[in-house]
Structure formats: structure tokens, C-alpha cells
Design a protein around this motif. Structure first.
Motif, PDB file in Angstrom:
ATOM      1  N   LEU A  76       0.913  -1.227   0.006  1.00  0.00           N
ATOM      2  CA  LEU A  76      -0.072   0.002   0.089  1.00  0.00           C
ATOM      3  C   LEU A  76       0.728   1.299  -0.053  1.00  0.00           C
ATOM      4  O   LEU A  76       0.554   2.225  -0.637  1.00  0.00           O
ATOM      5  CB  LEU A  76      -0.961   0.000   1.180  1.00  0.00           C
ATOM      6  N   ALA A  77       1.866   1.193   0.862  1.00  0.00           N
ATOM      7  CA  ALA A  77       2.865   2.376   0.805  1.00  0.00           C
ATOM      8  C   ALA A  77       3.506   2.648  -0.563  1.00  0.00           C
ATOM      9  O   ALA A  77       3.604   3.690  -1.201  1.00  0.00           O
ATOM     10  CB  ALA A  77       3.957   1.996   1.945  1.00  0.00           C
ATOM     11  N   GLU A  78       3.720   1.670  -1.262  1.00  0.00           N
ATOM     12  CA  GLU A  78       4.493   1.662  -2.639  1.00  0.00           C
ATOM     13  C   GLU A  78       3.278   2.192  -3.665  1.00  0.00           C
ATOM     14  O   GLU A  78       3.616   3.125  -4.153  1.00  0.00           O
ATOM     15  CB  GLU A  78       4.810   0.359  -2.998  1.00  0.00           C
ATOM     16  N   SER A 158      10.748  -1.974  -1.647  1.00  0.00           N
ATOM     17  CA  SER A 158      10.526  -1.458  -0.453  1.00  0.00           C
ATOM     18  C   SER A 158      11.181  -2.126   0.571  1.00  0.00           C
ATOM     19  O   SER A 158      11.892  -1.540   1.791  1.00  0.00           O
ATOM     20  CB  SER A 158       9.300  -0.754  -0.254  1.00  0.00           C
ATOM     21  N   MET A 159      10.914  -3.378   0.826  1.00  0.00           N
ATOM     22  CA  MET A 159      11.503  -4.349   1.835  1.00  0.00           C
ATOM     23  C   MET A 159      12.989  -4.610   2.017  1.00  0.00           C
ATOM     24  O   MET A 159      13.562  -4.697   2.862  1.00  0.00           O
ATOM     25  CB  MET A 159      10.537  -5.452   1.721  1.00  0.00           C
ATOM     26  N   GLU A 160      13.341  -4.607   0.596  1.00  0.00           N
ATOM     27  CA  GLU A 160      14.680  -4.901   0.658  1.00  0.00           C
ATOM     28  C   GLU A 160      15.606  -3.589   1.168  1.00  0.00           C
ATOM     29  O   GLU A 160      16.687  -3.789   1.859  1.00  0.00           O
ATOM     30  CB  GLU A 160      15.184  -4.706  -0.914  1.00  0.00           C
ATOM     31  N   VAL A 161      14.909  -2.495   0.841  1.00  0.00           N
ATOM     32  CA  VAL A 161      15.720  -1.341   1.553  1.00  0.00           C
ATOM     33  C   VAL A 161      15.751  -1.286   2.830  1.00  0.00           C
ATOM     34  O   VAL A 161      16.357  -0.861   3.669  1.00  0.00           O
ATOM     35  CB  VAL A 161      15.189  -0.032   0.636  1.00  0.00           C
ATOM     36  N   TYR A 162      14.209  -1.464   3.281  1.00  0.00           N
ATOM     37  CA  TYR A 162      14.181  -1.680   4.866  1.00  0.00           C
ATOM     38  C   TYR A 162      15.229  -2.460   5.416  1.00  0.00           C
ATOM     39  O   TYR A 162      15.641  -2.121   6.372  1.00  0.00           O
ATOM     40  CB  TYR A 162      12.713  -2.140   4.914  1.00  0.00           C
ATOM     41  N   THR A 163      15.125  -3.695   5.109  1.00  0.00           N
ATOM     42  CA  THR A 163      16.012  -4.645   5.673  1.00  0.00           C
ATOM     43  C   THR A 163      17.483  -4.330   5.504  1.00  0.00           C
ATOM     44  O   THR A 163      18.311  -4.598   6.770  1.00  0.00           O
ATOM     45  CB  THR A 163      15.862  -6.039   4.875  1.00  0.00           C
ATOM     46  N   LEU A 164      17.940  -3.838   4.355  1.00  0.00           N
ATOM     47  CA  LEU A 164      19.407  -3.600   4.331  1.00  0.00           C
ATOM     48  C   LEU A 164      19.679  -2.284   5.331  1.00  0.00           C
ATOM     49  O   LEU A 164      20.599  -2.464   6.293  1.00  0.00           O
ATOM     50  CB  LEU A 164      19.865  -3.086   2.930  1.00  0.00           C
TER      51      LEU A 164
END
Length: 348
Positions: A76-78, A158-164
Motif C-alpha cells: 500500500l505504501a508503494e 521497499s522491503m529490501e531497502v528496509y532490511t538492508l
């Protein structure tokens, strides 16, 4: 440094995606940032059939949560054009959510390598056979990465950026000083300008097989001020573990397709490779045998708990060549993996 081929079957396997679980500590920053931006998190969860999901995330006894509702929030954010959502959620999480929960691990880990080992075991303990985080050995350090094969597909870029970003903040917390990796691999096809600006001192490589950050040996050897302040000399001498037990413990966080050489592992342990080899020989084993046995144990778990074909079991156990896998496992089990699987799966 090598680029492992991504195992695409995981992306197409809806059952795996729907049953993926994550630790609540990684969910909280996403929900808190979404609420701060006015996203209807609780309404989304209600629509997903999880009215109690939000409250369970904050219960101390909750060990894991289904990942699907998190995917929906991130998606949803994306969709609403919040391009920096993952980055901002991770940066805002540092002091408030993730880092305090990791403090006991920080205070009990003698150096950053030990902390990362403990972190991988802590986060992976209740997840599944497919570890969420693991270490990949390299000549001058390690990569801390998301699982290579069955990755947790939480919401793409978005999740990849968040995790890293979260992982880099985690290391900062241990070191108690600003830190950024010099090398970042991102499985996303591209990253937004804010991510590149934040990690401006890093070499960022996009569209890779797996997301990971590189930590150098000199950084791995550093001790946290929090550890030094908390550490109290023991009046009772502790029993020295066997070399086999010490090596097995050190190997636990490593990915099976990227296990360290005995030279690399010895360096991380602060021992000379010859000493490790001699001690293992005194205990009637070799480092090579231990690596094969470690892979065999994982392969047996997969055979007992999944319906994967032998090729998939081989890949998940660190073998890119099925012939090598069959030959190695036959030496351990006395039969081929297929015969071993039939003997187990045919039991009533």
C-alpha cells in the motif's frame, strides 16, 4: 565475490509465500511508520482477516508472525508513492524498536562477528528450515544477507531497502558509532535517490541475486563499548569446549552454499588453522567431514519435513551440482539421497 543464481521457484510458490513468518521485532517499525504517515494499518489487517494481528505483534510471548499482512502494508505504501517508506521506517526504528531488543545480544557478544552469529541464530530460531538471515564467507570479511534461495518476499523493492538499512543500524548499535558498509548488493532492480544518498560512501550494486551488506574483518573484530562495560570477570573458570563443538558453533550462522574455509573460520575464531586441524584430528574428525555432516543434517531435515525433490534438497543444502550432492550424501547415509528419502517417506 560471487553472484549466486537466484532460485526462482520460490517466487512462484504461493504456498511458501503465504506461510512465511517473521519475528515481530521486524514488523513493529513498519507498522509504526505506517501509522505515523496516516496509513490505515488496522483497517488493512481487519480486511486481511487478522483483527488480533496488530496486538499480537506487541505481546512479549509472540515469537513469530505471518508475513502476509506486512506485505499488504508495504504494498500500500508503494502504491501511494511513498518511495522512501522502507528507508524511513528503518531509520526511525533504530533507537525505538529494534536496537533495545537487541541489547542483551550486544552485551553478551565479545566482538561484532560473535554478535552477528548470535543475531542470525536469534532471528532464525523460530522461523523455518529456510533461514531468514545468514552469513556468506569471503576472503576479507563476510556478507550478512537475506536467505539466498527461499527469500522472504515481503514487498519487493521497499522491503529490501528496509532490511538492508535495518541491518546497518543494527551494526551501528553494536559498535556504538556511526557505520556504513562499503559494499551493498540489492536484489531490487533499482533503489531510490534517498537510499543512495544515505549510503553515499558505499558501492551499491542493484539487480543482484540476493540482498546483502559486506563487513570487513577489521570491523568484525571490534568489541562493543556496551560489552566491555557489562563484561564481568568470572570467578569460576569455564569449561573449555571441544574443538569440534567450537567449530560447529561458529559454523551455525553461515549459509550452506557459502561456508568458510578452515583458514577463514580460524581467523574469525582467533586461532591458527594448524591448531584447529590438529585439535580436530585428536577428536577423530576433519573440517571437511564436519562440513559434509552439517549439510547432511540439513538435507535430512528437508527430506523429513518437506516434499521437495532431490534437486531442490541439494540446492538448499549448499550443492549446485546434484552429482556432488548424491556422492557426498551416499558416503554419510550409505545409500543415495533418493533411496534415503524413500525409506523415510514410506514409513507409516
Amino acid at each position: 565475490m560471487h553472484d549466486n543464481a537466484k532460485y526462482n521457484k520460490a517466487e512462484d510458490n504461493k504456498a511458501i509465500q503465504e506461510t512465511t513468518v517473521v519475528r515481530p521485532v521486524f514488523i513493529k517499525p513498519i507498522f509504526e511508520h505506517a501509522l505515523a504517515l496516516g496509513l490505515p494499518v488496522k483497517e488493512i489487517l481487519r480486511d486481511e482477516g487478522g483483527e488480533e494481528y496488530y496486538s499480537l505483534v506487541y505481546q512479549p510471548h509472540t515469537l513469530t508472525m505471518a508475513a502476509q499482512p506486512v506485505r499488504v502494508v508495504m504494498a500500500l505504501a508503494e502504491k501511494q508513492g511513498l518511495d522512501t517508506f522502507g528507508l524511513d521506517a528503518a531509520l526511525n526504528a533504530g533507537a525505538n524498536t529494534l536496537l533495545p531488543e537487541m541489547r542483551p545480544l550486544v552485551e553478551s557478544s565479545g566482538n561484532l562477528y560473535e554478535f552477528l552469529s548470535n543475531f542470525c541464530q536469534y532471528t532464525n530460531k523460530y522461523l523455518s528450515l529456510f533461514n531468514f538471515f545468514d552469513l556468506e564467507s569471503e576472503p576479507n570479511g563476510v556478507f550478512l544477507r537475506r536467505n539466498h534461495n527461499f527469500m522472504t518476499l515481503l514487498a519487493s523493492d521497499s522491503m529490501e531497502v528496509y532490511t538492508l538499512t535495518l541491518l546497518s543500524k543494527l551494526i551501528e548499535n553494536y559498535l556504538q558509532t556511526p557505520w556504513q558498509p562499503k559494499i551493498i548488493w540489492v536484489s531490487a532492480q533499482q533503489v531510490n535517490a534517498a537510499f543512495s544518498t544515505h549510503f553515499q560512501s558505499a558501492h551499491i550494486f542493484t539487480h543482484k541475486s540476493v540482498s546483502k551488506i559486506f563487513i570487513e574483518d577489521k570491523t568484525l573484530a571490534k568489541r562493543s563499548p556496551l560489552y566491555l562495560a557489562k563484561s564481568v570477570p568470572s570467578a569460576t573458570p569455564m569449561a573449555t569446549p571441544s574443538m569440534r563443538a567450537l567449530v560447529l558453533m561458529a559454523l551455525q550462522p553461515f549459509a550452506l552454499d557459502a561456508l568458510p574455509t578452515i583458514e577463514r573460520l580460524s581467523k574469525l575464531l582467533g586461532l591458527h588453522p594448524k591448531k584447529v586441524q590438529l585439535k580436530l584430528a585428536e577428536e577423530s574428525c576433519t573440517y571437511r567431514q564436519m562440513l559434509i555432516e552439517l549439510k547432511a543434517e540439513h538435507a535430512e531435515q528437508l527430506i523429513r519435513n518437506t516434499d521437495f525433490d532431490i534437486g531442490t534438497v541439494a540446492l538448499e543444502s549448499g550443492y549446485t551440482n546434484s552429482t556432488h550432492f548424491i556422492r557426498a550424501m551416499k558416503k554419510v547415509w550409505g545409500v543415495t539421497p533418493l533411496q534415503f528419502a524413500k525409506s523415510i517417506r514410506n514409513k507409516p
